[in-house]
Design a protein around this motif. Sequence first.
Motif, short mmCIF file in Angstrom:
data_model
loop_
_atom_site.label_atom_id
_atom_site.label_comp_id
_atom_site.label_asym_id
_atom_site.label_seq_id
_atom_site.Cartn_x
_atom_site.Cartn_y
_atom_site.Cartn_z
N LYS A 1 0.84 -1.19 0.00
CA LYS A 1 0.00 0.00 0.00
C LYS A 1 0.88 1.25 0.00
N VAL A 2 0.59 2.19 -0.89
CA VAL A 2 1.34 3.43 -0.97
C VAL A 2 0.67 4.45 -0.05
N GLU A 3 1.42 4.94 0.91
CA GLU A 3 0.91 5.92 1.88
C GLU A 3 1.42 7.32 1.51
N ASP B 1 7.45 10.05 1.78
CA ASP B 1 8.06 8.94 2.51
C ASP B 1 8.43 9.43 3.91
N LYS B 2 7.66 8.99 4.94
CA LYS B 2 7.90 9.44 6.32
C LYS B 2 9.26 9.00 6.83
N VAL C 1 9.83 13.62 -0.43
CA VAL C 1 8.85 13.29 -1.46
C VAL C 1 9.52 12.36 -2.47
N LYS C 2 8.86 11.24 -2.77
CA LYS C 2 9.37 10.26 -3.73
C LYS C 2 8.41 10.19 -4.91
N THR C 3 8.94 9.81 -6.05
CA THR C 3 8.12 9.62 -7.24
C THR C 3 8.39 8.26 -7.83
N LEU C 4 7.32 7.52 -8.04
CA LEU C 4 7.39 6.25 -8.73
C LEU C 4 6.88 6.53 -10.14
N GLY C 5 7.73 6.41 -11.11
CA GLY C 5 7.34 6.66 -12.50
C GLY C 5 7.75 5.52 -13.38
#
Length: 122
Positions: A70-72, A100-101, A106-110
């Motif tokens: 699950k992406v939070e 990302d705590k 901030v992360k990006t999945l692309g």
Amino acid sequence: MKYDCNLCGKGKAVSKVRNCYGTELGICGYCYGVVAKGIIVEEPQVNEPLLIIEVEDMESVPTVRYKGEKVEGKIDVSYSWETSDAFNRGSHKVHIKHFDKDQNSVKTLGIERLSIPAHPNL
């Protein structure tokens, strides 16, 4: 040779090859299980979906699972698929920006990938 699949009971197994013992094997056209004269030889592998995006209603935050996780902390979620021809070859585009705590960033999945399924007549 065609025979009923005993795994799912819905498809016809079409003979494709013989194993080293000379047993004729087929693949069910419905569940893709490997069968020998209707006897289950190998059940199809059940793979978890790569990406699941669920939206409860137009006011809710989408639930996103990528590779089962699950992406939070979602900030931006987009997915598109576009065909390029009559054989459903096309491209997938996934963009998920999330906070990302653990790393306080901030992360990006692309992902952008061309999908080329086998031609149905080959």
